[in-house]
Design an enzyme around this catalytic site. Structure first.
Site, PDB file in Angstrom:
ATOM      1  N   ARG A   1       4.406  18.709   1.526  1.00  0.00           N
ATOM      2  CA  ARG A   1       5.164  19.835   1.003  1.00  0.00           C
ATOM      3  C   ARG A   1       4.598  20.407  -0.292  1.00  0.00           C
ATOM      4  O   ARG A   1       5.137  21.361  -0.839  1.00  0.00           O
ATOM      5  CB  ARG A   1       6.611  19.374   0.723  1.00  0.00           C
ATOM      6  CG  ARG A   1       7.534  19.475   1.922  1.00  0.00           C
ATOM      7  CD  ARG A   1       7.751  20.940   2.272  1.00  0.00           C
ATOM      8  NE  ARG A   1       8.620  21.067   3.405  1.00  0.00           N
ATOM      9  CZ  ARG A   1       9.955  21.181   3.315  1.00  0.00           C
ATOM     10  NH1 ARG A   1      10.553  21.137   2.157  1.00  0.00           N
ATOM     11  NH2 ARG A   1      10.666  21.328   4.403  1.00  0.00           N
TER      12      ARG A   1
ATOM     13  N   ASP B   1      -0.063   4.511  -0.097  1.00  0.00           N
ATOM     14  CA  ASP B   1      -0.754   5.760   0.277  1.00  0.00           C
ATOM     15  C   ASP B   1       0.181   6.783   0.925  1.00  0.00           C
ATOM     16  O   ASP B   1       0.090   7.986   0.667  1.00  0.00           O
ATOM     17  CB  ASP B   1      -1.864   5.480   1.294  1.00  0.00           C
ATOM     18  CG  ASP B   1      -3.015   4.686   0.704  1.00  0.00           C
ATOM     19  OD1 ASP B   1      -3.053   4.519  -0.520  1.00  0.00           O
ATOM     20  OD2 ASP B   1      -3.873   4.240   1.486  1.00  0.00           O
ATOM     21  N   HIS B   2       1.059   6.281   1.810  1.00  0.00           N
ATOM     22  CA  HIS B   2       1.816   7.241   2.607  1.00  0.00           C
ATOM     23  C   HIS B   2       3.033   7.833   1.896  1.00  0.00           C
ATOM     24  O   HIS B   2       3.666   8.750   2.406  1.00  0.00           O
ATOM     25  CB  HIS B   2       2.132   6.652   3.979  1.00  0.00           C
ATOM     26  CG  HIS B   2       0.862   6.396   4.725  1.00  0.00           C
ATOM     27  ND1 HIS B   2      -0.021   7.416   5.033  1.00  0.00           N
ATOM     28  CD2 HIS B   2       0.261   5.256   5.141  1.00  0.00           C
ATOM     29  CE1 HIS B   2      -1.092   6.910   5.622  1.00  0.00           C
ATOM     30  NE2 HIS B   2      -0.941   5.600   5.707  1.00  0.00           N
TER      31      HIS B   2
ATOM     32  N   ARG C   1      -6.894  12.897   0.999  1.00  0.00           N
ATOM     33  CA  ARG C   1      -5.816  13.355   1.899  1.00  0.00           C
ATOM     34  C   ARG C   1      -4.439  12.820   1.496  1.00  0.00           C
ATOM     35  O   ARG C   1      -3.433  13.403   1.835  1.00  0.00           O
ATOM     36  CB  ARG C   1      -6.121  12.985   3.340  1.00  0.00           C
ATOM     37  CG  ARG C   1      -6.060  11.516   3.627  1.00  0.00           C
ATOM     38  CD  ARG C   1      -6.186  11.232   5.100  1.00  0.00           C
ATOM     39  NE  ARG C   1      -7.513  11.476   5.611  1.00  0.00           N
ATOM     40  CZ  ARG C   1      -8.001  10.880   6.694  1.00  0.00           C
ATOM     41  NH1 ARG C   1      -7.262  10.025   7.365  1.00  0.00           N
ATOM     42  NH2 ARG C   1      -9.225  11.134   7.113  1.00  0.00           N
TER      43      ARG C   1
ATOM     44  N   HIS D   1      -5.545   3.664  -1.624  1.00  0.00           N
ATOM     45  CA  HIS D   1      -6.866   4.046  -1.123  1.00  0.00           C
ATOM     46  C   HIS D   1      -7.158   5.479  -1.558  1.00  0.00           C
ATOM     47  O   HIS D   1      -6.502   6.410  -1.096  1.00  0.00           O
ATOM     48  CB  HIS D   1      -6.846   3.932   0.413  1.00  0.00           C
ATOM     49  CG  HIS D   1      -8.177   4.178   1.065  1.00  0.00           C
ATOM     50  ND1 HIS D   1      -8.376   4.014   2.408  1.00  0.00           N
ATOM     51  CD2 HIS D   1      -9.379   4.585   0.563  1.00  0.00           C
ATOM     52  CE1 HIS D   1      -9.634   4.295   2.712  1.00  0.00           C
ATOM     53  NE2 HIS D   1     -10.261   4.656   1.607  1.00  0.00           N
TER      54      HIS D   1
ATOM     55  N   GLU E   1      -8.669   0.566  -2.968  1.00  0.00           N
ATOM     56  CA  GLU E   1      -9.553   0.609  -1.803  1.00  0.00           C
ATOM     57  C   GLU E   1     -10.451   1.829  -1.937  1.00  0.00           C
ATOM     58  O   GLU E   1      -9.964   2.922  -2.247  1.00  0.00           O
ATOM     59  CB  GLU E   1      -8.736   0.730  -0.515  1.00  0.00           C
ATOM     60  CG  GLU E   1      -7.840  -0.456  -0.264  1.00  0.00           C
ATOM     61  CD  GLU E   1      -6.924  -0.230   0.939  1.00  0.00           C
ATOM     62  OE1 GLU E   1      -6.178  -1.152   1.255  1.00  0.00           O
ATOM     63  OE2 GLU E   1      -6.953   0.870   1.528  1.00  0.00           O
TER      64      GLU E   1
ATOM     65  N   THR F   1      -8.539   3.739   8.499  1.00  0.00           N
ATOM     66  CA  THR F   1      -9.794   2.997   8.427  1.00  0.00           C
ATOM     67  C   THR F   1     -10.060   2.261   9.745  1.00  0.00           C
ATOM     68  O   THR F   1      -9.390   1.284  10.065  1.00  0.00           O
ATOM     69  CB  THR F   1      -9.747   1.990   7.256  1.00  0.00           C
ATOM     70  OG1 THR F   1      -9.207   2.651   6.118  1.00  0.00           O
ATOM     71  CG2 THR F   1     -11.123   1.454   6.941  1.00  0.00           C
TER      72      THR F   1
ATOM     73  N   ASN G   1       0.857  -1.191   0.000  1.00  0.00           N
ATOM     74  CA  ASN G   1       0.000   0.000   0.000  1.00  0.00           C
ATOM     75  C   ASN G   1       0.901   1.251   0.000  1.00  0.00           C
ATOM     76  O   ASN G   1       1.716   1.430   0.909  1.00  0.00           O
ATOM     77  CB  ASN G   1      -0.901  -0.045   1.245  1.00  0.00           C
ATOM     78  CG  ASN G   1      -1.813   1.160   1.330  1.00  0.00           C
ATOM     79  OD1 ASN G   1      -1.381   2.285   1.106  1.00  0.00           O
ATOM     80  ND2 ASN G   1      -3.068   0.950   1.668  1.00  0.00           N
TER      81      ASN G   1
ATOM     82  N   GLY H   1       0.927  -1.230   4.465  1.00  0.00           N
ATOM     83  CA  GLY H   1       1.350   0.075   3.983  1.00  0.00           C
ATOM     84  C   GLY H   1       2.203   0.847   4.963  1.00  0.00           C
ATOM     85  O   GLY H   1       3.421   0.974   4.802  1.00  0.00           O
TER      86      GLY H   1
ATOM     87  N   GLU I   1     -11.408  -9.168   2.996  1.00  0.00           N
ATOM     88  CA  GLU I   1     -10.140  -8.818   3.637  1.00  0.00           C
ATOM     89  C   GLU I   1     -10.458  -8.645   5.121  1.00  0.00           C
ATOM     90  O   GLU I   1     -11.284  -7.801   5.497  1.00  0.00           O
ATOM     91  CB  GLU I   1      -9.537  -7.544   3.045  1.00  0.00           C
ATOM     92  CG  GLU I   1      -8.229  -7.189   3.754  1.00  0.00           C
ATOM     93  CD  GLU I   1      -7.385  -6.147   3.026  1.00  0.00           C
ATOM     94  OE1 GLU I   1      -7.459  -6.049   1.780  1.00  0.00           O
ATOM     95  OE2 GLU I   1      -6.650  -5.429   3.727  1.00  0.00           O
TER      96      GLU I   1
ATOM     97  N   ARG J   1      -9.230   8.185  -0.904  1.00  0.00           N
ATOM     98  CA  ARG J   1     -10.212   8.594   0.112  1.00  0.00           C
ATOM     99  C   ARG J   1     -11.081   9.720  -0.427  1.00  0.00           C
ATOM    100  O   ARG J   1     -10.658  10.484  -1.296  1.00  0.00           O
ATOM    101  CB  ARG J   1      -9.485   9.057   1.391  1.00  0.00           C
ATOM    102  CG  ARG J   1      -8.774   7.937   2.123  1.00  0.00           C
ATOM    103  CD  ARG J   1      -8.273   8.418   3.466  1.00  0.00           C
ATOM    104  NE  ARG J   1      -9.362   8.651   4.379  1.00  0.00           N
ATOM    105  CZ  ARG J   1      -9.719   7.807   5.361  1.00  0.00           C
ATOM    106  NH1 ARG J   1      -9.042   6.706   5.581  1.00  0.00           N
ATOM    107  NH2 ARG J   1     -10.745   8.075   6.123  1.00  0.00           N
TER     108      ARG J   1
ATOM    109  N   HIS K   1      -4.048  -4.345   7.793  1.00  0.00           N
ATOM    110  CA  HIS K   1      -4.178  -3.166   8.644  1.00  0.00           C
ATOM    111  C   HIS K   1      -3.348  -3.314   9.914  1.00  0.00           C
ATOM    112  O   HIS K   1      -3.551  -4.244  10.684  1.00  0.00           O
ATOM    113  CB  HIS K   1      -5.626  -2.837   9.038  1.00  0.00           C
ATOM    114  CG  HIS K   1      -5.800  -1.363   9.248  1.00  0.00           C
ATOM    115  ND1 HIS K   1      -5.399  -0.736  10.405  1.00  0.00           N
ATOM    116  CD2 HIS K   1      -6.251  -0.384   8.434  1.00  0.00           C
ATOM    117  CE1 HIS K   1      -5.625   0.557  10.289  1.00  0.00           C
ATOM    118  NE2 HIS K   1      -6.134   0.805   9.101  1.00  0.00           N
ATOM    119  N   GLY K   2      -2.418  -2.382  10.052  1.00  0.00           N
ATOM    120  CA  GLY K   2      -1.599  -2.343  11.258  1.00  0.00           C
ATOM    121  C   GLY K   2      -0.525  -3.419  11.330  1.00  0.00           C
ATOM    122  O   GLY K   2       0.096  -3.597  12.372  1.00  0.00           O
TER     123      GLY K   2
END
Ligand code: PXP
Length: 246
Positions: free
Chosen positions: A17, A8-9, A48, A42, A69, A100, A6, A212, A150, A44, A190-191
Site C-alpha cells: 500500500r 520480511d513479510h 521487494r 533479508h 540475510e 530463496t 523473520n 517467517g 543454515e 534483497r 525455510h518453509g
C-alpha cells in the site's frame, strides 16, 4: 533451540500500500517481547520487502540479535559492514524467484564465499551459509571458514507425499550429523510451519530455526478477531458520541 523471527513479510504488507505501517521495527519489538531469540531480515537486491532503512532501524531498536540475510554481492557486503548485524547469513538470490530457492552453491563460488566470510568475521560478524543438506556443500562451507551453516528445509517443507517428506527429513538428519562432526553450528529454516516444524525441532544438533512466512500468515488468523473488535469499538464509540449516548 533458538527461534529467529523473520519479519520480511511485515514489510511486504506495508509496501503493498505504500503506507508506513505495519512497521518492521514494531514487529521486531513485539516479536522480542513474545520470545523471539533473534530477528531475521533479508535485504534483497530488488528491495521487494525490507528496505535499507528498515535494517538500520531494526538494528538500532532490538535488544536481541540481528541476523541479516544477504546475497553474495559487493553491495551487500558493504551494507553489512556498515550496519554491523550480529550475524550474516549468505543466501543465493535470483531476481525472478518468489523466495530463496535452493541453497547457496558454496563450491561454485568458493573463493568469493571465503573472502566474504573472512571480511565479515574480521569485523566481528558471525557468518552463516544457507545451504542444501548436502555433504559436499557442508564440507565446502567448513573449508570456506564459516562457523555456522543454515540447512535449507524447503524441499522437506514442500514434499508432496509422506515418502518424499521422510526422505528429505533423513537428508537433513544426516547432514546435521555430518556438520556436527565437523564442528559447525547448525541452523535450519525455510518453509517451516506449525505442521512440519516438530520433526525438525527433534534434531538435537540444530541450534536455531529461522521462520517467517508461516508466522506472519498465522498471525492474521490469531490477530484478525481482535483487530475487528478494535475497529467495531472505534466505530461504535463514534456513533454513540454523535447520538449523544456517551
Ligand atoms: N532462512 C533463510 C536463509 C531464508 O532465506 C528464509 C526466507 O527469507 C527463511 C529462513 C525463512 O523462510 P520462511 O519465510 O519460509 O519461513
Amino acid at each position: 533451540m533458538l527461534l529467529g523471527v523473520n519479519i520480511d513479510h511485515v514489510a511486504t504488507l506495508r509496501n503493498a500500500r505504500g503506507t508506513i505501517y505495519p512497521s518492521p521495527v514494531q514487529a521486531a519489538l513485539l516479536a522480542e517481547t513474545a520470545g523471539a531469540d533473534l530477528i531475521t531480515m533479508h535485504l534483497r537486491e530488488d528491495r521487494r520487502h525490507i528496505k535499507d532503512a528498515d535494517v538500520a532501524a531494526v538494528r538500532a531498536a532490538i535488544q536481541t540479535r540481528l541476523n541479516l540475510e544477504m546475497a553474495l554481492t559487493d553491495e551487500m557486503l558493504a551494507h553489512a559492514l556498515s550496519v554491523q548485524p550480529h550475524d550474516v547469513c549468505i543466501v543465493p538470490e535470483k531476481r525472478q524467484e518468489i523466495t530463496t530457492e535452493g541453497g547457496l552453491d558454496v563450491i561454485a563460488h568458493f573463493e568469493k564465499v571465503a573472502l566474504f566470510t573472512q571480511q565479515l568475521t574480521q569485523n566481528h560478524i558471525r557468518v552463516s551459509l544457507f545451504i542444501d543438506p548436502d555433504k559436499t556443500q557442508i564440507q565446502a562451507a567448513k573449508d570456506a571458514g564459516a562457523s555456522v551453516i543454515e540447512l535449507h528445509t524447503g524441499a522437506y517443507a514442500d514434499a508432496s507425499h509422506e515418502k518424499e517428506r521422510q526422505m528429505e527429513l533423513e537428508k537433513i538428519q544426516q547432514a546435521t550429523q555430518w556438520a556436527a562432526s565437523l564442528g559447525l553450528i547448525i541452523h535450519a529454516g525455510h518453509g517451516l510451519n506449525i505442521h512440519n516444524v516438530a520433526d525438525i525441532a527433534k534434531i538435537d544438533a540444530i541450534e536455531e530455526l529461522n521462520i517467517g512466512h508461516a508466522l506472519i500468515a498465522q498471525s492474521i488468523f490469531i490477530g484478525l478477531p481482535e483487530s475487528i473488535k478494535q475497529m467495531k469499538n472505534v466505530i461504535f464509540q463514534a456513533r454513540c458520541g454523535r447520538m449523544g449516548i456517551l
